[in-house]
Scaffold this active site. Structure first.
Site, PDB file in Angstrom:
ATOM      1  CD  GLU A  31     -44.202 -36.325 -32.162  1.00 19.75           C
ATOM      2  OE1 GLU A  31     -43.559 -35.373 -31.701  1.00 19.75           O
ATOM      3  OE2 GLU A  31     -44.939 -36.224 -33.180  1.00 19.75           O
ATOM      4  CE  LYS A  76     -41.048 -33.199 -33.428  1.00 19.74           C
ATOM      5  NZ  LYS A  76     -42.485 -33.134 -33.094  1.00 19.74           N
ATOM      6  CE1 TYR A  79     -46.447 -25.829 -38.307  1.00 18.00           C
ATOM      7  CE2 TYR A  79     -44.107 -25.623 -37.831  1.00 18.00           C
ATOM      8  CZ  TYR A  79     -45.173 -26.350 -38.346  1.00 18.00           C
ATOM      9  OH  TYR A  79     -44.950 -27.595 -38.884  1.00 18.00           O
ATOM     10  CB  CYS A 125     -43.605 -35.533 -36.054  1.00 16.36           C
ATOM     11  SG  CYS A 125     -45.180 -34.830 -36.629  1.00 16.36           S
ATOM     12  CE  LYS A 131     -49.742 -31.859 -41.806  1.00 13.22           C
ATOM     13  NZ  LYS A 131     -50.190 -31.791 -40.407  1.00 13.22           N
ATOM     14  N   GLY A 146     -79.129 -26.964 -29.308  1.00  9.35           N
ATOM     15  CA  GLY A 146     -80.306 -26.256 -29.762  1.00  9.35           C
ATOM     16  C   GLY A 146     -80.449 -26.449 -31.258  1.00  9.35           C
ATOM     17  CG  ASN A 202     -76.659  -9.713 -28.041  1.00  9.39           C
ATOM     18  OD1 ASN A 202     -76.631 -10.363 -29.073  1.00  9.39           O
ATOM     19  ND2 ASN A 202     -75.831  -8.719 -27.813  1.00  9.39           N
TER      20      ASN A 202
END
Length: 650
Positions: free
Chosen positions: A40, A112, A118, A148, A190, A396, A479
């Protein structure tokens, strides 16, 4: 009919580069297949987002399509995705199109139908849906195209209802091959959902189904590839492309009940892997395809270097989650992570429809999901660096588990020569943490530097003395340490054009247990979609595969700590991570309220406090770096929440 699937990695907006790649893969398939399918929006890259508002983007896309028609090798048909103008007189001006070209002509085009809005998707914002569903008659077959989301209608995503059913319309028309070109983002589990869905469609329609997925990563979204071909009489996968690699696979369509047969597979190996056989062959073929003319002439330049504009202290956060009252005084009891059994990690098959396959069979098909997650994160880092123009990365290294995991992933993605790790100890840093950081850096082989921050911190405190006079040590001083580290990392980024890696995890990011302009700095957040329990599980898996403690055992067994005050532990402020992460899953994934979570057996006061902390930290997440998505719902573009609101669900 001989089918080929070209699983390629497209870069958004790189029209000429993408077109050359398409032509090169088609040339490789010529003579071995009658038709080759691409993913796609392969021509423009996915997701283009609001680049679609730019007329030049659309025009370059269409121009490249017309040039590509003339560039494709003769004989073979090629199916590919692109953006097209909406030819109707109403609705959005663009469509998400998929065409089939052969011998210089565009023979067929399908748009499509189902445009998702969503999670990370927002396609209805730019595209008009299809209103017709023809099939393409070719070599004695009837080919239908379902792009898709068009096949995902029956999965009933919460909050999503589609009126149209394009797959049913195509099956009603008698298609014998269903091609599903996709740019389907990866998240854990998935693939099992894709397979279950595809098997149902193939069997119901008694047809061959070719699922053509994109591979690569664009920003937060990772495409795992793993394209496949199914026939209705095969319980397993008839042909499948690998995960996270460009590849070309071949097969035959189902004819009178004969099973599909793999002829061969060519894989475009990553340049970092050291496996160059097929890759070199493929690259040479792509390179000698017609060079597209461009204004100003000259070859296409490599991506320009982009200055890193965000730092990252790896050292843990600070403070109680912002804007939240004091947490419950006693946390529920739980098995502590350090030294205890590994937290339960759901198998890829758990809770998924397997369509007749036993869970063990499905696990064999899919492999270890932790390995897949690791591969996704490594590719996500590498893709982000390459597509944004970074050659070096740094982070770091605190001696904690989060920065230790990110260091392993960074070296795997960029190579040890391109990664620099910094220890930035303060007066609160334990000797054990300093030693663990040095050992891990030696194990992964990256450059390791030490930048103590105590003198810088003392200078700040001296300057702030008149303002802070009479005030006790608290979150402000904690902090401050994180922000000093962030400034040092940003300075290195600017000086050496190095990409700063954020090292925060999803549990911290959800709870706001992190410092803006300190340990939240970075150009990319590789593990920001992994809960703390998942970080532990993945680290254990990495050590298991390595055969020795690549990540020192001390890092895995000591109690997590930000080390920003004496004897500090994360669970002075947060509940045990195994409980915290389960409540966060119910809230973030299932959208449950405190009352609903309490009905599942959790303490209601605790659930309310966690939800409130998560909601109040939304302003921090808006300023966080992009997070590589590996779960069904990541923070960021996949979870769009207001900042100023009542936390009614707590």
């Amino acid at each position: 009919m001989r089918i080929a699937i070209a699983q390629i990695n497209s870069k958004v907006g790189a029209f000429e580069e993408n077109a050359r790649k398409i032509a090169g893969f088609a040339e490789m398939a010529a003579g071995k297949a009658d038709i080759v399918f691409f993913p796609e929006l392969a021509l423009c890259g996915y997701p283009p987002m609001d680049l679609l508002d730019q007329d030049a983007f659309v025009e370059n896309n269409i121009r490249s399509l017309r040039l590509l028609q003339q560039t494709l090798p003769p004989g073979i048909a090629a199916g590919l995705g692109y953006v097209q103008r909406n030819r109707s007189n109403s609705g959005k001006s663009l469509v998400n199109a998929y065409g089939i070209a052969q011998n210089g002509a565009l023979l067929f085009e399908q748009t499509k139908t189902l445009l998702p809005t969503y999670d990370v998707f927002d396609e209805a914002r730019n595209f008009e849906p299809a209103t017709e569903w023809p099939h393409f008659a070719f070599s004695g077959e009837k080919i239908g195209i379902a792009i898709c989301e068009d096949v995902w209608r029956e999965t009933e995503t919460p909050g999503t209802r589609y009126h149209e059913d394009p797959v049913r319309r195509l099956l009603d028309s008698g298609v014998t091959i269903l091609a599903v070109p996709s740019a389907s983002p990866y998240y854990a589990g998935k693939m099992a959902s894709r397979l279950a869905l595809a098997r149902r469609i193939a069997r119901r329609g008694s047809l061959t189904l070719a699922y053509i997925n994109a591979v690569g990563a664009n920003d937060s979204i990772i495409f795992d590839g793993r394209s496949f071909i199914l026939t209705p009489d095969t319980s397993g996968i008839a042909a499948q492309a690998p995960a996270f690699e460009e590849s070309l696979i071949f097969g035959e369509s189902l004819i009178f009940g004969e099973s599909l047969m793999i002829e061969e597979s060519l894989v475009m190996r990553d340049s970092q892997s050291g496996q160059g056989g097929d890759a070199q062959c493929l690259a040479q073929n792509i390179e000698r395809v017609l060079t597209f003319p461009r204004h100003g002439a000259g070859p296409i330049n490599a991506p320009s270097q982009i200055n890193a504009t965000g730092p990252v202290s790896p050292l843990a956060p600070v403070r109680s989650p912002v804007g939240v009252s004091t947490p419950p005084s006693v946390w529920p009891s739980a098995t502590p992570l350090p030294g205890g059994p590994a937290p339960k990690t759901p198998s890829p098959a758990e809770g998924l429809v397997t369509n007749g396959l036993a869970a063990s069979e499905l696990a064999n098909e899919l492999g270890n999901e932790l390995d897949i997650i690791e591969g996704a994160l490594v590719m996500g880092i590498r893709e982000y660096m390459q597509k944004c123009g970074f050659k070096r990365a740094h982070l770091g290294l605190s001696g904690g588990i989060d920065s230790g995991l990110v260091a392993c992933l960074a070296v795997a993605a960029a190579g040890k020569e391109q990664v620099t790790a910094f220890s930035m100890p303060s007066m609160f840093s334990s000797q054990g943490s300093k030693d663990d950081a040095a050992i891990l850096a030696k194990n992964v082989g990256c450059r390791y530097e030490t930048l103590p921050i105590e003198s810088i911190y003392n200078t700040f405190i001296d300057e702030l003395g008149p303002v802070f006079e009479g005030q006790p040590f608290n979150v402000a001083e904690e902090n401050l340490q994180a922000r000093i580290r962030g400034s040092l990392m940003m300075a290195f980024s600017n000086k050496f054009d190095s990409m700063l890696m954020n090292t925060g995890n999803k549990s911290e990011l959800a709870m706001g247990y992190c410092t803006l302009y300190g340990d939240m700095n970075g150009a990319l957040s590789p593990i920001g979609d992994l809960f703390k329990t998942e970080v532990f599980a993945l680290c254990r898996r990495i050590n298991e595969k390595a055969g020795y403690p690549l990540i020192p055992e001390a890092i895995l067994t000591k109690a997590p700590s930000a080390e920003l005050r004496p004897d500090q532990k994360d669970q002075d402020t947060l509940p045990p991570y195994d409980i915290l992460d389960e409540i966060l899953r119910l809230y973030l994934f299932d959208n449950l309220s405190a009352d609903e979570i309490a009905a599942r057996g959790y303490d209601r006061e605790l659930a309310s406090w966690i939800i409130t902390a998560c909601a109040r930290a939304e302003f921090k997440r808006r300023q966080a770096p992009p997070v590589l998505k590996v779960s069904p719902r990541a923070v960021g573009m996949g979870r769009r929440m207001p900042i100023a609101r009542a936390v009614y669900e707590a």
